[in-house]
Design a protein around this motif. Structure first.
Motif, PDB file in Angstrom:
ATOM      1  N   ILE A   1     -10.662   5.492  -8.291  1.00 32.58           N
ATOM      2  CA  ILE A   1      -9.538   6.437  -8.295  1.00 32.58           C
ATOM      3  C   ILE A   1      -9.148   6.814  -6.868  1.00 32.58           C
ATOM      4  CG2 ILE A   1      -8.913   8.828  -8.855  1.00 32.58           C
ATOM      5  CD1 ILE A   1     -10.490   8.421 -11.498  1.00 32.58           C
ATOM      6  N   LYS A   2     -10.134   7.047  -6.010  1.00 27.08           N
ATOM      7  CA  LYS A   2      -9.853   7.436  -4.625  1.00 27.08           C
ATOM      8  C   LYS A   2      -9.282   6.282  -3.806  1.00 27.08           C
ATOM      9  CE  LYS A   2     -13.487  10.899  -4.449  1.00 27.08           C
ATOM     10  NZ  LYS A   2     -14.825  11.223  -3.945  1.00 27.08           N
ATOM     11  N   THR A   3      -9.605   5.056  -4.196  1.00 31.13           N
ATOM     12  CA  THR A   3      -9.277   3.903  -3.369  1.00 31.13           C
ATOM     13  C   THR A   3      -7.992   3.190  -3.768  1.00 31.13           C
ATOM     14  OG1 THR A   3     -11.656   3.576  -3.044  1.00 31.13           O
ATOM     15  CG2 THR A   3     -10.207   1.755  -2.428  1.00 31.13           C
TER      16      THR A   3
ATOM     17  N   GLN B   1       2.416   2.917  -8.450  1.00 30.72           N
ATOM     18  CA  GLN B   1       2.042   4.009  -9.355  1.00 30.72           C
ATOM     19  C   GLN B   1       0.609   3.794  -9.786  1.00 30.72           C
ATOM     20  OE1 GLN B   1       4.658   4.127 -12.739  1.00 30.72           O
ATOM     21  NE2 GLN B   1       6.359   4.953 -11.586  1.00 30.72           N
ATOM     22  N   ALA B   2      -0.134   4.879  -9.902  1.00 34.05           N
ATOM     23  CA  ALA B   2      -1.520   4.806 -10.367  1.00 34.05           C
ATOM     24  C   ALA B   2      -1.793   5.997 -11.271  1.00 34.05           C
ATOM     25  CB  ALA B   2      -2.486   4.803  -9.181  1.00 34.05           C
ATOM     26  N   HIS B   3      -2.401   5.715 -12.420  1.00 25.94           N
ATOM     27  CA  HIS B   3      -2.684   6.769 -13.388  1.00 25.94           C
ATOM     28  C   HIS B   3      -4.094   6.594 -13.946  1.00 25.94           C
ATOM     29  CE1 HIS B   3       1.637   7.699 -13.602  1.00 25.94           C
ATOM     30  NE2 HIS B   3       1.796   6.396 -13.557  1.00 25.94           N
ATOM     31  N   ARG B   4      -4.785   7.710 -14.135  1.00 23.62           N
ATOM     32  CA  ARG B   4      -6.023   7.690 -14.911  1.00 23.62           C
ATOM     33  C   ARG B   4      -5.611   7.873 -16.361  1.00 23.62           C
ATOM     34  NH1 ARG B   4     -11.510  11.321 -14.307  1.00 23.62           N
ATOM     35  NH2 ARG B   4     -12.607  10.262 -16.006  1.00 23.62           N
ATOM     36  N   ILE B   5      -6.142   7.025 -17.239  1.00 20.61           N
ATOM     37  CA  ILE B   5      -5.704   7.024 -18.631  1.00 20.61           C
ATOM     38  C   ILE B   5      -6.884   7.103 -19.591  1.00 20.61           C
ATOM     39  CG2 ILE B   5      -3.576   5.761 -18.126  1.00 20.61           C
ATOM     40  CD1 ILE B   5      -5.001   3.213 -19.178  1.00 20.61           C
TER      41      ILE B   5
ATOM     42  N   HIS C   1      -4.491   2.753 -14.885  1.00 19.40           N
ATOM     43  CA  HIS C   1      -3.270   1.965 -15.111  1.00 19.40           C
ATOM     44  C   HIS C   1      -2.503   1.938 -13.795  1.00 19.40           C
ATOM     45  CE1 HIS C   1       0.997   1.517 -16.335  1.00 19.40           C
ATOM     46  NE2 HIS C   1       0.497   0.694 -17.229  1.00 19.40           N
ATOM     47  N   LEU C   2      -2.209   0.740 -13.298  1.00 19.83           N
ATOM     48  CA  LEU C   2      -1.492   0.582 -12.041  1.00 19.83           C
ATOM     49  C   LEU C   2      -0.182  -0.155 -12.264  1.00 19.83           C
ATOM     50  CD1 LEU C   2      -4.408  -0.810  -9.817  1.00 19.83           C
ATOM     51  CD2 LEU C   2      -3.717   1.580 -10.092  1.00 19.83           C
ATOM     52  N   LYS C   3       0.841   0.224 -11.519  1.00 21.41           N
ATOM     53  CA  LYS C   3       2.048  -0.591 -11.397  1.00 21.41           C
ATOM     54  C   LYS C   3       2.038  -1.101  -9.974  1.00 21.41           C
ATOM     55  CE  LYS C   3       7.031  -0.877 -11.752  1.00 21.41           C
ATOM     56  NZ  LYS C   3       8.299  -0.168 -11.967  1.00 21.41           N
ATOM     57  N   ILE C   4       2.167  -2.423  -9.819  1.00 18.88           N
ATOM     58  CA  ILE C   4       2.073  -3.020  -8.495  1.00 18.88           C
ATOM     59  C   ILE C   4       3.286  -3.901  -8.210  1.00 18.88           C
ATOM     60  CG2 ILE C   4      -0.444  -2.925  -8.537  1.00 18.88           C
ATOM     61  CD1 ILE C   4       1.078  -6.310  -8.729  1.00 18.88           C
ATOM     62  N   VAL C   5       3.566  -4.093  -6.933  1.00 18.64           N
ATOM     63  CA  VAL C   5       4.580  -5.053  -6.498  1.00 18.64           C
ATOM     64  C   VAL C   5       3.966  -5.895  -5.382  1.00 18.64           C
ATOM     65  CG1 VAL C   5       6.602  -3.703  -7.168  1.00 18.64           C
ATOM     66  CG2 VAL C   5       5.664  -3.430  -4.899  1.00 18.64           C
ATOM     67  N   VAL C   6       4.159  -7.194  -5.488  1.00 13.93           N
ATOM     68  CA  VAL C   6       3.652  -8.128  -4.483  1.00 13.93           C
ATOM     69  C   VAL C   6       4.698  -9.203  -4.244  1.00 13.93           C
ATOM     70  CG1 VAL C   6       1.182  -7.754  -4.894  1.00 13.93           C
ATOM     71  CG2 VAL C   6       2.416  -9.429  -6.270  1.00 13.93           C
ATOM     72  N   GLU C   7       4.499  -9.974  -3.199  1.00 14.65           N
ATOM     73  CA  GLU C   7       5.463 -11.007  -2.839  1.00 14.65           C
ATOM     74  C   GLU C   7       5.491 -12.141  -3.858  1.00 14.65           C
ATOM     75  OE1 GLU C   7       6.149 -14.027   0.911  1.00 14.65           O
ATOM     76  OE2 GLU C   7       5.137 -12.123   1.258  1.00 14.65           O
ATOM     77  N   ASN C   8       4.298 -12.559  -4.311  1.00 15.38           N
ATOM     78  CA  ASN C   8       4.222 -13.725  -5.189  1.00 15.38           C
ATOM     79  C   ASN C   8       2.860 -13.771  -5.880  1.00 15.38           C
ATOM     80  OD1 ASN C   8       2.418 -14.616  -3.186  1.00 15.38           O
ATOM     81  ND2 ASN C   8       4.049 -15.672  -2.095  1.00 15.38           N
ATOM     82  N   GLN C   9       2.575 -14.906  -6.528  1.00 17.19           N
ATOM     83  CA  GLN C   9       1.317 -15.043  -7.257  1.00 17.19           C
ATOM     84  C   GLN C   9       0.106 -15.006  -6.333  1.00 17.19           C
ATOM     85  OE1 GLN C   9       2.588 -18.666  -9.222  1.00 17.19           O
ATOM     86  NE2 GLN C   9       2.430 -17.645 -11.215  1.00 17.19           N
ATOM     87  N   VAL C  10       0.250 -15.498  -5.139  1.00 19.25           N
ATOM     88  CA  VAL C  10      -0.855 -15.444  -4.181  1.00 19.25           C
ATOM     89  C   VAL C  10      -1.175 -13.987  -3.839  1.00 19.25           C
ATOM     90  CG1 VAL C  10      -1.591 -16.073  -1.838  1.00 19.25           C
ATOM     91  CG2 VAL C  10      -0.364 -17.742  -3.254  1.00 19.25           C
ATOM     92  N   GLY C  11      -0.133 -13.185  -3.653  1.00 21.55           N
ATOM     93  CA  GLY C  11      -0.340 -11.762  -3.395  1.00 21.55           C
ATOM     94  C   GLY C  11      -1.020 -11.071  -4.559  1.00 21.55           C
ATOM     95  N   LEU C  12      -0.636 -11.439  -5.770  1.00 20.98           N
ATOM     96  CA  LEU C  12      -1.281 -10.879  -6.957  1.00 20.98           C
ATOM     97  C   LEU C  12      -2.747 -11.270  -7.009  1.00 20.98           C
ATOM     98  CD1 LEU C  12      -1.193  -9.387  -9.667  1.00 20.98           C
ATOM     99  CD2 LEU C  12      -0.423 -11.522 -10.718  1.00 20.98           C
ATOM    100  N   GLN C  13      -3.026 -12.526  -6.722  1.00 24.51           N
ATOM    101  CA  GLN C  13      -4.414 -12.992  -6.743  1.00 24.51           C
ATOM    102  C   GLN C  13      -5.264 -12.243  -5.725  1.00 24.51           C
ATOM    103  OE1 GLN C  13      -4.916 -17.263  -6.597  1.00 24.51           O
ATOM    104  NE2 GLN C  13      -6.878 -17.054  -5.563  1.00 24.51           N
ATOM    105  N   LYS C  14      -4.735 -12.036  -4.530  1.00 23.76           N
ATOM    106  CA  LYS C  14      -5.475 -11.308  -3.490  1.00 23.76           C
ATOM    107  C   LYS C  14      -5.738  -9.867  -3.918  1.00 23.76           C
ATOM    108  CE  LYS C  14      -3.905 -14.065   0.426  1.00 23.76           C
ATOM    109  NZ  LYS C  14      -3.067 -14.090   1.631  1.00 23.76           N
TER     110      LYS C  14
END
Length: 138
Positions: A81-83, A92-96, A103-116
Motif C-alpha cells: 500500500i505504501k509503495t 489510481q490505487a485503491h485498497r479493496i 486495485h490499480l489503474k495503470i498507464v504504460v507505453e506498451n506491453q514491455v512497460g506493462l511487463q516491467k
C-alpha cells in the motif's frame, strides 16, 4: 449541507471544471458572485476537494491502460500500500475487499512497460491484469 442548487453546480463542475462563475450562473440562474460564494463554501467545507486535468494518455505516448488486482502475500499488504501508489505508472490505487487487496489503474507505453511493472508488482503478491479496451463515457 448542500441543497439542490449546490448539487447542480457540482454536476456542472464535474463535466467541466473550467467553466467561469458567469457561465455556471447562466446555467442555473444565479449571479456570478452567488456562484462564487457557493463554490468557495463547498471548497472550504471539503465537498469540492480539488480540480483535475484529464489527459489523453495516447497522445503523450502511453498507449496501454490496464487494471491490475493484487492479492498481497501475508505480511506484505502494508508495504505494498505504501509503495505501489508511488510508481509513476499508477494513476489510481485503491485498497479493496474481496479476494484481492489492491486495485490499480495503470498507464504504460506498451506491453514491455506493462511487463516491467508487473515484474515490480509481483514482489507484493499475486497479480491479475485486465487490459482497458476503451472508456465508456457517461
Amino acid at each position: 449541507m448542500v441543497d439542490t442548487v449546490d448539487l447542480k453546480l457540482i454536476e456542472l463542475l464535474k463535466k467541466n471544471s473550467r467553466l467561469s462563475f458567469a457561465d455556471l450562473g447562466r446555467q442555473i440562474n444565479l449571479s456570478p458572485s452567488s456562484v462564487r460564494e457557493r463554490v468557495q463554501k463547498m471548497e472550504d467545507e471539503g465537498i469540492i476537494e480539488g480540480y483535475i486535468t484529464k489527459i489523453n494518455n495516447k497522445k503523450i505516448g502511453l498507449d496501454l491502460e490496464a487494471f491490475i488486482l493484487i492479492k498481497a502475500f501475508p505480511g506484505k499488504l502494508q508495504y505494498a500500500i505504501k509503495t505501489v501508489s508511488k510508481y509513476p505508472e499508477v494513476v489510481q490505487a485503491h485498497r479493496i475487499t474481496g479476494n484481492q487487496n489492491i486495485h490499480l489503474k495503470i498507464v504504460v507505453e506498451n506491453q514491455v512497460g506493462l511487463q516491467k511493472l508487473l515484474d515490480k508488482l509481483m514482489q507484493f503478491g499475486d497479480t491479475n491484469t485486465f487490459l482497458i479496451l476503451s472508456e465508456i463515457e457517461n
